[in-house]
Design an enzyme around this catalytic site. Sequence first.
Site, PDB file in Angstrom:
ATOM      1  N   SER A  66     -30.037 140.700  59.382  1.00 23.91           N
ATOM      2  CA  SER A  66     -29.061 141.013  60.412  1.00 23.91           C
ATOM      3  C   SER A  66     -28.514 142.435  60.317  1.00 23.91           C
ATOM      4  CB  SER A  66     -27.886 140.024  60.327  1.00 23.91           C
ATOM      5  OG  SER A  66     -27.244 140.096  59.065  1.00 23.91           O
ATOM      6  N   LYS A 109     -22.422 148.416  58.314  1.00 22.47           N
ATOM      7  CA  LYS A 109     -22.614 147.269  59.207  1.00 22.47           C
ATOM      8  C   LYS A 109     -21.261 146.843  59.759  1.00 22.47           C
ATOM      9  CE  LYS A 109     -24.984 142.742  58.811  1.00 22.47           C
ATOM     10  NZ  LYS A 109     -25.783 141.934  57.856  1.00 22.47           N
ATOM     11  N   SER A 163     -30.949 139.843  54.542  1.00 20.29           N
ATOM     12  CA  SER A 163     -30.585 140.807  55.579  1.00 20.29           C
ATOM     13  C   SER A 163     -30.410 142.246  55.100  1.00 20.29           C
ATOM     14  CB  SER A 163     -29.327 140.347  56.312  1.00 20.29           C
ATOM     15  OG  SER A 163     -29.615 139.190  57.072  1.00 20.29           O
TER      16      SER A 163
END
Length: 458
Positions: A150, A74, A174
């Site tokens: 996310s 990420k 997330s």
Amino acid sequence: MSASEIASAVKSRKLTALGVTDAALARIAKHDRVLNSFTDVTADRARAKASAVDAAIAAGKNAGSLAGVPFAVKNLFDVQGLSTRAGSKINRDFPPSPRDATLIERMEAAGAVMVGALNMGEYAYDFTGENIHDGPSRNPHDPTRMTGGSSGGSGGAVGGGLVPLALGSDTNGSIRVPSSFCGIFGLKPTYGRLSRARSFPFVSSLDHLGPFARNVGDLALAYDAMQGPDPDDAACTTRPAEPVASMLTQDIGNLRIAIAGGYFQKNVFSEAVEAVARVAKGLGATRTVEIPEAARARAAAYVITACEGASLHLDRLRQRPNDFDPAVRDRLLAGAMIPAALVDRAQKFRRWYRARVLELFASVDVIIAPATPCVAPKLGQATFVLDGVELPVRANIGIHTQPISFIGLPVVAVPVPLEPMPIGVQIIAAPWREDIALRVAHALERSGVVSAPRPGGL
């Protein structure tokens, strides 16, 4: 191929790490035009690392448990040479990071090969995987649907088979939400178990980092590689590493497994009910336990999230308000106006709630609960109807994950391969008992109750 299969083949010289890396880069080039999982592809770095792994093996050296395994992170993880954008426009003005995040260093020390950074919701304040600056990451089972956020790029990259492993973050859900929507396995470890050093924060008192994979064995290999104390993260435990990969096949027959009742059986679509029922049946679980005041826990998590997030971004909100995603900016501005007395009450309640939930683990070892109320919604979908009430999608996808991460419990999200879309179930354990949650997940995988379906949308 799975991560364990790749590492075995590379170490036995049936494959080269460079060949595996080139194949991963080719998959990314072909399929990420649809999935939009990657924001940066670090091809030169990846090939250099893969060549080093091959050279180590040729010299008879130990190349590590993840030798030659491609992975991606990420884009809130610091990656040497890249600006840590954290899904934002503003952070792109940051200078390149001088050093990798601790977890990247540990993955590469185990022989893994980082191939890039992944799309995410702006500043991790998102449950949809839709990014206003980089475009939405798309679900590998149906590109018209969300990946969940996310860590949406992480979910899409693993769910789509671009890489066998990815790293993400989980503040309010997330890791578990993208795992559920993309039909893969995800681990949110105990708060403080894995180092967060050199990653961009969202809510420091709630942030966790963890791995995604397509099977439990790979999840455990990545988790084991990343464990250990780290003085660069003040919240990281000083407990020694407690490897779990070798424990996955241990019998779970003596474990006390219960289904979360009350709050966790409300606000769900039929697919979430079906998924929990399949997992409960597969485990022979019939007992129900009530997690006390879960709705209030979710409300308190919202208060703390909004307040801490706003505090972190206050200068940016003042100086560059128009460079935020408006949906993120408005929630942060609201968080900046929460009265201190309300935050204080939320923190006091948090201590009470943690103590009450830990009491449950005196009589149970595992609690199962929905990961999301539904399968992945359509991209751009603004509302859905839960228990007869029309509610905003973005704010309510994490309705079942927030009360768990609020007190830092370890959770494995397991995918139930329903048609036409998969959905996840949470396997929740007591603090520091990732081994139990992973053993239960592995038993479910071996019995065929849970599995990561092949991507149908590519």
